[in-house]
Design a protein around this motif. Sequence first.
Motif, PDB file in Angstrom:
ATOM      1  N   ASN A 134       2.365   1.771  -3.437  1.00  6.94           N
ATOM      2  CA  ASN A 134       1.386   2.301  -4.382  1.00  6.94           C
ATOM      3  C   ASN A 134       1.097   3.771  -4.114  1.00  6.94           C
ATOM      4  O   ASN A 134       0.904   4.541  -5.058  1.00  6.94           O
ATOM      5  CB  ASN A 134       0.100   1.486  -4.339  1.00  6.94           C
ATOM      6  CG  ASN A 134       0.255   0.165  -5.057  1.00  6.94           C
ATOM      7  OD1 ASN A 134       1.018   0.051  -5.995  1.00  6.94           O
ATOM      8  ND2 ASN A 134      -0.480  -0.836  -4.602  1.00  6.94           N
ATOM      9  N   LEU A 135       1.061   4.174  -2.849  1.00  6.90           N
ATOM     10  CA  LEU A 135       0.836   5.585  -2.540  1.00  6.90           C
ATOM     11  C   LEU A 135       1.983   6.454  -3.050  1.00  6.90           C
ATOM     12  O   LEU A 135       1.769   7.580  -3.514  1.00  6.90           O
ATOM     13  CB  LEU A 135       0.663   5.781  -1.031  1.00  6.90           C
ATOM     14  CG  LEU A 135      -0.653   5.291  -0.444  1.00  6.90           C
ATOM     15  CD1 LEU A 135      -0.629   5.395   1.067  1.00  6.90           C
ATOM     16  CD2 LEU A 135      -1.813   6.077  -1.019  1.00  6.90           C
ATOM     17  N   ILE A 186       1.580   6.938  -6.953  1.00  5.59           N
ATOM     18  CA  ILE A 186       0.419   7.674  -7.472  1.00  5.59           C
ATOM     19  C   ILE A 186       0.815   8.957  -8.208  1.00  5.59           C
ATOM     20  O   ILE A 186       0.350   9.181  -9.333  1.00  5.59           O
ATOM     21  CB  ILE A 186      -0.609   7.938  -6.365  1.00  5.59           C
ATOM     22  CG1 ILE A 186      -1.337   6.654  -6.023  1.00  5.59           C
ATOM     23  CG2 ILE A 186      -1.618   9.004  -6.795  1.00  5.59           C
ATOM     24  CD1 ILE A 186      -2.290   6.764  -4.852  1.00  5.59           C
ATOM     25  N   ILE A 193       0.844  -1.199   0.000  1.00  8.23           N
ATOM     26  CA  ILE A 193       0.000   0.000   0.000  1.00  8.23           C
ATOM     27  C   ILE A 193       0.880   1.250   0.000  1.00  8.23           C
ATOM     28  O   ILE A 193       0.623   2.203  -0.747  1.00  8.23           O
ATOM     29  CB  ILE A 193      -0.967  -0.019   1.199  1.00  8.23           C
ATOM     30  CG1 ILE A 193      -1.998  -1.125   1.014  1.00  8.23           C
ATOM     31  CG2 ILE A 193      -1.629   1.332   1.385  1.00  8.23           C
ATOM     32  CD1 ILE A 193      -2.818  -1.424   2.251  1.00  8.23           C
ATOM     33  N   ALA A 194       1.924   1.249   0.816  1.00 10.54           N
ATOM     34  CA  ALA A 194       2.831   2.400   0.863  1.00 10.54           C
ATOM     35  C   ALA A 194       3.516   2.595  -0.485  1.00 10.54           C
ATOM     36  O   ALA A 194       3.651   3.721  -0.967  1.00 10.54           O
ATOM     37  CB  ALA A 194       3.865   2.207   1.966  1.00 10.54           C
TER      38      ALA A 194
END
Length: 61
Positions: free
Chosen positions: A51-52, A55, A48-49
């Motif tokens: 992918n953030l 972005i 998740i980190a």
Amino acid sequence: MTLREAIEQSRRAMIECIFGWGKQHGTMRKTKHRGIARVAAHFMLNLIAYNLIRIPKLVAA
């Protein structure tokens, strides 16, 4: 090299990049957790980190 092999090679490079980021910048170098569920959750947080962080680059493209 066939087209299929070229696609597999590019995907493999992308996956290695994700794991490399998790080890170098994330917290996957040495996990403190024991058990499949906890390690899987820890790994998911690292994804998740990652992918953030990706972005802004994806939006700019």
